[in-house]
Design a protein around this motif. Sequence first.
Motif, PDB file in Angstrom:
ATOM      1  N   LYS A 242       0.838  -1.207   0.000  1.00  0.00           N
ATOM      2  CA  LYS A 242       0.000   0.000   0.000  1.00  0.00           C
ATOM      3  C   LYS A 242       0.874   1.259   0.000  1.00  0.00           C
ATOM      4  O   LYS A 242       0.587   2.241  -0.699  1.00  0.00           O
ATOM      5  CB  LYS A 242      -0.925   0.010   1.219  1.00  0.00           C
ATOM      6  N   ILE A 243       1.963   1.234   0.779  1.00  0.00           N
ATOM      7  CA  ILE A 243       2.872   2.379   0.829  1.00  0.00           C
ATOM      8  C   ILE A 243       3.553   2.568  -0.520  1.00  0.00           C
ATOM      9  O   ILE A 243       3.654   3.690  -1.033  1.00  0.00           O
ATOM     10  CB  ILE A 243       3.914   2.182   1.954  1.00  0.00           C
ATOM     11  N   ARG A 244       4.019   1.479  -1.107  1.00  0.00           N
ATOM     12  CA  ARG A 244       4.699   1.577  -2.407  1.00  0.00           C
ATOM     13  C   ARG A 244       3.763   2.146  -3.470  1.00  0.00           C
ATOM     14  O   ARG A 244       4.147   3.009  -4.262  1.00  0.00           O
ATOM     15  CB  ARG A 244       5.219   0.203  -2.818  1.00  0.00           C
ATOM     16  N   GLU A 245       2.535   1.658  -3.485  1.00  0.00           N
ATOM     17  CA  GLU A 245       1.555   2.131  -4.465  1.00  0.00           C
ATOM     18  C   GLU A 245       1.253   3.614  -4.268  1.00  0.00           C
ATOM     19  O   GLU A 245       1.190   4.393  -5.227  1.00  0.00           O
ATOM     20  CB  GLU A 245       0.269   1.307  -4.348  1.00  0.00           C
ATOM     21  N   SER A 246       1.073   4.015  -3.005  1.00  0.00           N
ATOM     22  CA  SER A 246       0.777   5.414  -2.714  1.00  0.00           C
ATOM     23  C   SER A 246       1.972   6.315  -3.020  1.00  0.00           C
ATOM     24  O   SER A 246       1.810   7.434  -3.526  1.00  0.00           O
ATOM     25  CB  SER A 246       0.365   5.558  -1.245  1.00  0.00           C
TER      26      SER A 246
END
Length: 287
Positions: A242-246
């Motif tokens: 989720k962090i990487r995508e954001s």
Amino acid sequence: MAYYGSIEAGGTKFVCAVADENLTILDRVSLPTTLPEETLAKVFDFFDAYQLRALGVGSFGPIDVNETSDTYGYITSTPKQGWQNVDFLGKLRQHYNIPMAWTTDVNAAAYGEMHLGAGKNTQSCIYLTVGTGVGGGAVVNGHVLQGFSHPEMGHIPMERYPKDTLISSCPFHDHCLEGLAAGPALEKRTGIKGQLLEQTHDVWEIEAYYLAQALMSYTLTLSPEKIILGGGVMKQTQLFPKIRESLKKQLGGYVSLPNLDEYVVGCELGDNSGTLGCLLLAKEQGV
């Protein structure tokens, strides 16, 4: 035989260790952080059993790392009761006449991870711990980053997540990373302690947004080769994708990053990051 010593000084506990020339940990003790005199007496009891060559200290803060300052070596404006304006390094030097390295606990962890953990084969990394608070350390060109003071990465200002009206859990700032993304903020939002939250809870999208926004700022400012995330909150491993995508979305294609699965990673040394970082710094002092 002379040994290297490590003190990872936290607001809850002091972890002290001794290691040999190969940085193999031979003995370790965890001591509750009470008042300074009581805590340090137990620290001395532990280390007095060994002939120390050098000592590495990574401390909770804020601390004074400016060697030209009159209060160099002090823990300064900490909220930890009894530890405000304590000459921590000075008390250690009164007891042991050996070389000492002095930095923050998160800087020490960053150094340990860069040399022996998730940051191996790099010369720069950031280590961010997300738990009861948020703290960050950086290694740049192989050296711990310190200036007039040390990084306070948990207190950079955040643009709020859409419709997020949470009252910050930080007493100093109403919209800093720590105030909006540390463990207490998660509990404020949900009424549930972070470690008990379901992996599918909507709150993780908000958490990932804030952490990614912070990583974007660190990336654009310091261009680390790797960002390493640790601490209790990051044991929720569903956060990483989720962090990487954001992060990718918030950067908007402005800079080209390494493979995100290799750029934003978890710590490899676990609870040993800070201890091994302190031992490495001690060994450099004691050569």
